[in-house]
Design a protein around this motif. Structure first.
Motif, mmCIF file in Angstrom:
data_model
loop_
_atom_site.group_PDB
_atom_site.id
_atom_site.type_symbol
_atom_site.label_atom_id
_atom_site.label_comp_id
_atom_site.label_asym_id
_atom_site.label_seq_id
_atom_site.Cartn_x
_atom_site.Cartn_y
_atom_site.Cartn_z
ATOM 1 N N PHE A 1 0.786 -1.246 0.032
ATOM 2 C CA PHE A 1 -0.119 0.029 0.188
ATOM 3 C C PHE A 1 0.905 1.298 -0.120
ATOM 4 C CE2 PHE A 1 -1.793 3.260 2.622
ATOM 5 C CZ PHE A 1 -2.893 3.725 1.824
ATOM 6 N N LYS A 2 0.515 2.094 -0.597
ATOM 7 C CA LYS A 2 1.200 3.555 -1.043
ATOM 8 C C LYS A 2 -0.088 4.779 -0.591
ATOM 9 C CE LYS A 2 4.209 2.281 -4.182
ATOM 10 N NZ LYS A 2 4.800 2.635 -5.522
ATOM 11 N N CYS A 3 0.299 5.437 0.597
ATOM 12 C CA CYS A 3 -0.727 6.590 0.733
ATOM 13 C C CYS A 3 -1.119 7.429 -0.145
ATOM 14 C CB CYS A 3 -0.154 7.463 1.979
ATOM 15 S SG CYS A 3 -0.711 7.130 3.515
ATOM 16 N N LYS A 4 -0.060 7.669 -1.181
ATOM 17 C CA LYS A 4 -0.251 8.686 -2.266
ATOM 18 C C LYS A 4 -1.232 7.746 -3.375
ATOM 19 C CE LYS A 4 3.600 6.953 -5.221
ATOM 20 N NZ LYS A 4 4.802 7.067 -5.795
ATOM 21 N N ASN A 5 -1.577 6.657 -3.287
ATOM 22 C CA ASN A 5 -2.282 5.860 -4.217
ATOM 23 C C ASN A 5 -3.703 6.364 -3.597
ATOM 24 O OD1 ASN A 5 -0.348 5.076 -5.725
ATOM 25 N ND2 ASN A 5 -0.502 3.004 -4.861
ATOM 26 N N ILE A 6 -3.996 6.913 -2.654
ATOM 27 C CA ILE A 6 -5.516 7.295 -2.221
ATOM 28 C C ILE A 6 -5.483 8.798 -2.077
ATOM 29 C CG2 ILE A 6 -6.132 5.057 -1.261
ATOM 30 C CD1 ILE A 6 -5.799 6.627 1.534
ATOM 31 N N GLY A 7 -4.560 9.582 -2.692
ATOM 32 C CA GLY A 7 -4.513 11.016 -2.793
ATOM 33 C C GLY A 7 -4.170 11.620 -1.627
ATOM 34 N N ASP B 1 -0.948 13.517 0.592
ATOM 35 C CA ASP B 1 0.431 13.916 0.111
ATOM 36 C C ASP B 1 1.344 13.451 1.196
ATOM 37 O OD1 ASP B 1 2.513 15.247 -0.761
ATOM 38 O OD2 ASP B 1 1.769 17.136 0.306
ATOM 39 N N CYS B 2 1.846 12.231 1.064
ATOM 40 C CA CYS B 2 2.298 11.447 2.308
ATOM 41 C C CYS B 2 3.525 10.430 1.336
ATOM 42 C CB CYS B 2 1.356 10.613 2.971
ATOM 43 S SG CYS B 2 2.297 9.601 4.556
ATOM 44 N N PRO B 3 4.572 9.958 1.863
ATOM 45 C CA PRO B 3 5.379 9.165 1.154
ATOM 46 C C PRO B 3 5.427 7.733 1.693
ATOM 47 C CG PRO B 3 6.691 10.502 2.870
ATOM 48 C CD PRO B 3 5.343 11.063 2.693
ATOM 49 N N PHE B 4 4.456 7.520 2.620
ATOM 50 C CA PHE B 4 4.247 6.371 3.265
ATOM 51 C C PHE B 4 3.796 5.002 2.356
ATOM 52 C CE2 PHE B 4 1.684 2.979 5.415
ATOM 53 C CZ PHE B 4 2.423 2.632 6.549
ATOM 54 N N GLU B 5 4.797 4.070 2.464
ATOM 55 C CA GLU B 5 4.662 2.874 1.767
ATOM 56 C C GLU B 5 4.824 1.505 2.544
ATOM 57 O OE1 GLU B 5 7.083 2.427 -1.801
ATOM 58 O OE2 GLU B 5 6.830 4.578 -2.301
ATOM 59 N N THR B 6 4.223 0.526 2.528
ATOM 60 C CA THR B 6 4.323 -0.427 3.461
ATOM 61 C C THR B 6 3.963 -1.704 2.651
ATOM 62 O OG1 THR B 6 3.933 -1.346 5.707
ATOM 63 C CG2 THR B 6 2.129 -0.375 4.625
ATOM 64 N N SER B 7 4.175 -2.909 3.281
ATOM 65 C CA SER B 7 3.709 -4.235 2.671
ATOM 66 C C SER B 7 3.917 -4.948 3.826
ATOM 67 C CB SER B 7 4.739 -4.577 1.505
ATOM 68 O OG SER B 7 5.954 -4.963 2.121
ATOM 69 N N ALA B 8 3.025 -6.372 3.977
ATOM 70 C CA ALA B 8 3.013 -7.370 4.837
ATOM 71 C C ALA B 8 2.751 -8.645 4.302
ATOM 72 C CB ALA B 8 1.780 -6.921 5.790
ATOM 73 N N PRO B 9 3.253 -9.763 4.756
ATOM 74 C CA PRO B 9 2.606 -11.010 4.252
ATOM 75 C C PRO B 9 1.182 -11.340 4.197
ATOM 76 C CG PRO B 9 4.169 -11.166 6.141
ATOM 77 C CD PRO B 9 3.691 -9.765 5.997
ATOM 78 N N THR B 10 0.519 -10.615 4.852
ATOM 79 C CA THR B 10 -1.191 -11.019 4.679
ATOM 80 C C THR B 10 -1.639 -9.490 4.671
ATOM 81 O OG1 THR B 10 -1.722 -11.017 6.962
ATOM 82 C CG2 THR B 10 -0.761 -12.965 5.948
ATOM 83 N N GLU B 11 -3.123 -9.631 3.836
ATOM 84 C CA GLU B 11 -3.941 -8.393 4.026
ATOM 85 C C GLU B 11 -4.311 -7.654 5.280
ATOM 86 O OE1 GLU B 11 -7.652 -6.707 1.587
ATOM 87 O OE2 GLU B 11 -6.208 -8.236 0.530
ATOM 88 N N ALA B 12 -4.570 -8.841 6.075
ATOM 89 C CA ALA B 12 -4.863 -8.553 7.559
ATOM 90 C C ALA B 12 -3.737 -7.730 8.210
ATOM 91 C CB ALA B 12 -5.219 -9.628 8.341
ATOM 92 N N GLU B 13 -2.425 -8.165 8.060
ATOM 93 C CA GLU B 13 -1.518 -7.603 8.661
ATOM 94 C C GLU B 13 -1.131 -6.064 8.282
ATOM 95 O OE1 GLU B 13 1.990 -10.460 9.823
ATOM 96 O OE2 GLU B 13 0.925 -11.218 8.411
ATOM 97 N N LEU B 14 -1.394 -6.010 6.763
ATOM 98 C CA LEU B 14 -1.153 -4.757 6.027
ATOM 99 C C LEU B 14 -2.341 -3.759 6.503
ATOM 100 C CD1 LEU B 14 0.459 -3.288 3.787
ATOM 101 C CD2 LEU B 14 -1.422 -4.290 2.201
ATOM 102 N N GLU B 15 -3.444 -4.316 6.726
ATOM 103 C CA GLU B 15 -4.667 -3.412 7.142
ATOM 104 C C GLU B 15 -4.214 -2.796 8.393
ATOM 105 O OE1 GLU B 15 -8.289 -5.482 6.974
ATOM 106 O OE2 GLU B 15 -8.189 -5.503 4.669
#
Length: 55
Positions: free
Chosen positions: A4-10, A12-26
């Motif tokens: 996920f990247k914050c900028k992809n939802i509009g 103005d934030c450089p935050f990017e993250t990933s996780a092994p599962t969608e639940a952990e990512l959420e």
């Protein structure tokens, strides 16, 4: 691995993250929203927007 990247939802934030599962990512997204954007609770519409950008 879902990501996920914050900028992809509009945001103005450089935050990017990933996780092994969608639940952990959420959880990482919710923690980031609380600590950086001062968003205590992500509503249903925001989650729908976020989920559309998870890759």
């Amino acid at each position: 691995m879902p990501s996920f990247k914050c900028k992809n939802i509009g945001m103005d934030c450089p935050f990017e993250t990933s996780a092994p599962t969608e639940a952990e990512l959420e959880q990482k997204i919710a923690d980031h929203a609380r600590s950086v954007h001062n968003i205590k609770t992500l509503d249903k519409d925001m989650w729908m927007k976020i989920k559309k950008t998870i890759k």
